[in-house]
Design an enzyme around this catalytic site. Structure first.
Site, PDB file in Angstrom:
ATOM      1  CD  GLU A  25       5.731  87.933  89.547  1.00 16.55           C
ATOM      2  OE1 GLU A  25       4.828  87.807  90.394  1.00 16.55           O
ATOM      3  OE2 GLU A  25       6.144  86.994  88.841  1.00 16.55           O
ATOM      4  CB  CYS A 240       4.854  83.025  88.057  1.00 16.24           C
ATOM      5  SG  CYS A 240       3.746  82.319  89.263  1.00 16.24           S
ATOM      6  CG  ASN A 362       7.864  82.154  93.071  1.00 16.29           C
ATOM      7  OD1 ASN A 362       7.666  82.723  94.141  1.00 16.29           O
ATOM      8  ND2 ASN A 362       6.911  81.984  92.169  1.00 16.29           N
ATOM      9  CD  GLU A 363       3.431  80.687  94.349  1.00 17.69           C
ATOM     10  OE1 GLU A 363       3.025  80.352  93.223  1.00 17.69           O
ATOM     11  OE2 GLU A 363       2.799  81.457  95.102  1.00 17.69           O
TER      12      GLU A 363
END
Ligand code: AHR
Length: 730
Positions: A25, A240, A362-363
């Site tokens: 990331e 994120c 994501n998450e």
């Protein structure tokens, strides 16, 4: 006291070839200023552009999203022209008219007046004697301007230079220069004569020595660090940053392909701008060059749920779904199809067959996620049945078709050790697991030996259960020491050096010693009682010290913390007793992770309840209305963890043994097969839990290999706080 009995004849499962992968990331300037080899900072003059849907506060240097999330907007991004300085009479300013193309919102207009402008790179430009550098710029001038580019030292020594005559509208000017000296803190200087006015639309400098020599390529030394981990796949681009905190800051693949000077920049939620030069195409190219599988994480129609989420409407969800479809088509369709043709136009006619996995979001979690996941999964699976789709929550529990679930853990080492058997009881017929992000964080920000030990203990459990947990990836991978937003990180670098933290060494040891199948191994070990402490905290914030809480509580106040260390967010460490929907439970929150401590107990709360909670050092009792609801002693933490695999080709048993204690331990090793007494043993240890590596002492914690002879007694000595990998000939 300590023994390990290996049963080669009892195979538990095959080894998952995809178990160890990478998660990349762009965080801590892992991309621009890191893995992406561009040497100039702010090459397209985008730094400081405020995301259109956010409001800038110049006093506090923050931006606020439409849903109210406040994020720092600092690093001089908004006020100056980051990376660039004008010297010796030259004047520069940003202009927004007459830029290079519609995605370039700014250009740099320079009156040279006989002076120069300089770019400082990311903490200095590193140049090496004899190495060549590719420079290009898009520039225009109303006059005939002589612009000289050079790589120079701080004391004006010139290492190489080239002159251009810039005239007329935007044109590309390029050259390759060889440096005459080594300098880790060089500058790129552009000089011009008096009367020369030049507008720069885009400027770039790359070393020719990138990974595989690719022009828009990656920093070779950092790639080599990655490859030594023998990864099976790369998960990208986040994290994120895929979610963003507003519609504008959410990741769209389309902005990241095509000529780099035409790509939109992207404000990353880690508080800096990326050029998107390291984009979808480059990630896939890297996977192919590295011979690994690619896992693309797409935005699923919402922003980060931990940052005042924006749940997109159906129209926008569909737009993001189409973005995902087009990304996959870009990778996989033939060159004569619409998206394949775009890939071909970008220099790659053949499909990128390395694309194997798609993660939907994501998450993300809960009802909003389920709704979007369902829509994405249906359409994507219909179109691309050959791909494996990953969800970020246990969507199967909501009755949705789920192939693999990505679970994340950021906690302290003890949490990891305590959860080493987490997957032993997983439903063998249930979904597969991808442990996509994990790291010992609490108390381990510098990347400590103890952190690596906790993770290693956890991984022994994962290796034992690799029929279910098919993939893992540590997170985050990189940290540029000049731009830190998250720690620890596996590889720490500046503009020309890097070192690795102990977890890297541990992972390398694990990934280099896989074997073919997991065999049974029974471990007998001493263990240590846990030592918990902390206060009680009531729902309204009231703190009560001591180890007994008793009182009357309203029905909706049955939410009591105990063993609360008074820490929050990523450092949090407390136990929550809650009653919700007539179910009483205790959950341990540790960092960004949690574990259910007590089985759910049905309890229908009255309007008013008398509660009594007593805590010991590793036990607690909870009584409500005079009746025991939970009585629990925390499981002690074993000193010894281990897992064994069999390597058929080499006829070896591989044992990974973790001594989590601070003492040497003598382990009696036995096996159902005769083992050669000569053992190769790789050991990672150091004096003290907090041992770490630094630029000054990069090898303070690093593994060594010893050749040892196992005595007839089978007694093997393990160093305190050690990760050990043994290879034993059968
Ligand atoms: O790895 C850092 C961050 O941790 C990732 O962006 C996110 O997925 C997680 O919260």
């Amino acid at each position: 006291m300590y023994s390990i009995n290996i049963t080669v004849g009892e195979k538990l499962t095959d080894v998952s070839k995809s178990l160890y992968g990478l998660f990349f990331e762009d965080i801590n300037r892992a991309g621009d200023g890191g893995l992406y080899a561009e040497l100039l900072r702010n090459r397209a003059f985008d730094d400081g552009i405020i995301p259109e849907d956010c409001k800038y506060d110049p006093i506090n240097k923050t931006i606020t999203s439409p849903t109210g999330w406040v994020s720092s907007f600092d690093s001089c991004e908004a006020e100056s022209i980051s990376g660039w300085t004008a010297k010796n009479g030259a004047e520069m300013r940003l202009i927004s008219n007459g830029t290079l193309n519609e995605n370039r919102k700014r250009a740099l207009s320079v009156e040279f007046n006989g002076g120069e402008i300089q770019n400082e790179g990311f903490g200095g430009i590193p140049v090496e004697k004899g190495k060549s550098y590719r420079f290009y710029m898009f520039a225009k001038s109303d006059v005939k301007a002589k612009v000289t580019v050079c790589l120079s030292g701080l004391n004006k020594e010139i290492y190489c230079s080239h002159s251009f005559c810039v005239e007329g509208g935007y044109k590309r000017y390029e050259c390759e220069m060889v440096s005459a000296a080594d300098d880790n803190n060089a500058r790129l200087t552009l000089t011009g004569n008096t009367g020369d006015r030049v507008v720069f639309g885009f400027v770039s400098l790359f070393p020719t020595d990138t990974f595989m020599g690719r022009e828009n390529g990656l920093r070779n030394d950092l790639v080599q660090r990655l490859l030594r981990l023998r990864p099976a796949f790369l998960r990208f681009p986040g994290g994120c940053i895929v979610e963003g905190f507003s519609k504008q800051t959410a990741f769209r693949f389309k902005d990241t392909i095509g000529p780099v000077w035409e790509r939109k920049p992207h404000w990353l939620l880690w508080s800096y701008m990326t050029t998107n030069g390291l984009g979808f195409h480059e990630y896939l190219q890297f996977c192919e060059d590295a011979k690994i599988d690619a896992m693309y994480v797409c935005n699923c129609g919402m922003t980060c749920q931990g940052r005042c989420p924006d749940y997109f409407d159906d129209k926008l969800i569909n737009e993001f779904l189409e973005d995902a479809v087009q990304a996959i088509l870009y990778a996989l369709s033939p060159a004569d199809a619409e998206w394949g043709a775009k890939r071909a136009a970008n220099g790659r006619p053949e499909p990128f067959s390395c694309l194997k996995y798609i993660e939907i979001g994501n998450e993300n979690w809960g009802g909003e996620y389920d709704k979007r996941y369902g829509v994405f999964y249906k359409r994507l699976k219909e179109l691309f049945p050959q791909l494996i789709f990953i969800s970020t929550d246990h969507t199967e529990r909501s009755g949705l078709k789920t192939e693999c679930v990505d679970e994340h853990f950021y906690s302290d080492p003890i949490f990891f050790a305590a959860n080493a058997n987490r997957y032993d009881s997983f439903d063998r017929n249930g979904v597969d697991i991808y442990c996509g992000e994990y790291a010992s964080t609490i108390g381990c920000k510098a990347g400590t030996l103890y952190g690596a030990l906790g993770e290693a203990a956890f991984l022994t459990g994962i290796e034992r259960n690799q029929d279910k947990v098919k993939m893992t990836s540590y997170a985050p991978l990189f940290k540029n020491v000049d731009c830190v937003s998250w720690e620890p990180d596996l590889i720490v670098f500046d503009n020309h050096r890097s070192y690795v933290i102990p977890s890297y060494h541990m992972l390398k040891m694990f990934a280099e010693n896989r074997g073919d199948s997991v065999c049974r191994c029974d471990i007998v070990t001493d263990s240590e009682r846990r030592k918990e402490s902390g206060c009680f905290r009531l729902k309204d914030g009231t703190v009560i010290n001591g180890n007994k809480l008793s009182g009357e509580f309203e029905k909706d106040a049955l939410h009591i913390r105990f063993w609360d260390k008074g820490t929050d967010g990523e450092e949090q460490d407390h136990y929550d007793f809650t009653v919700e929907n007539n179910i009483s439970r205790v959950i341990h929150y540790n960092g960004w992770s949690s574990e259910i401590i007590c089985d759910d107990t049905p309890f229908g709360p009255k309007e008013l309840n008398s509660v009594e909670i007593t805590t010991g050092c590793d036990s607690f009792d909870i009584y409500i209305n005079g009746k025991e609801l939970h009585s629990c002693t925390l499981s002690p933490i074993p000193h010894l963890f281990g897992v064994c695999t069999v390597d058929n080709e080499n006829g070896e048993v591989i044992a990974k043994l973790i001594n989590f204690s601070e003492d040497k331990v003598q382990v009696k090793l036995s096996c159902d097969r005769a083992l050669d007494k000569d053992i190769n043993m790789t050991v990672l240890t150091a004096p003290g839990k907090n041992a770490k590596n630094t630029f000054e002492k990069p090898n303070a914690v690093c593994p060594y290999t010893v050749h040892t002879v196992l005595p007839d007694s089978g007694m093997l000595e393990l160093e305190p706080l050690s990760v050990n990998v043994l290879r034993m000939k059968i």
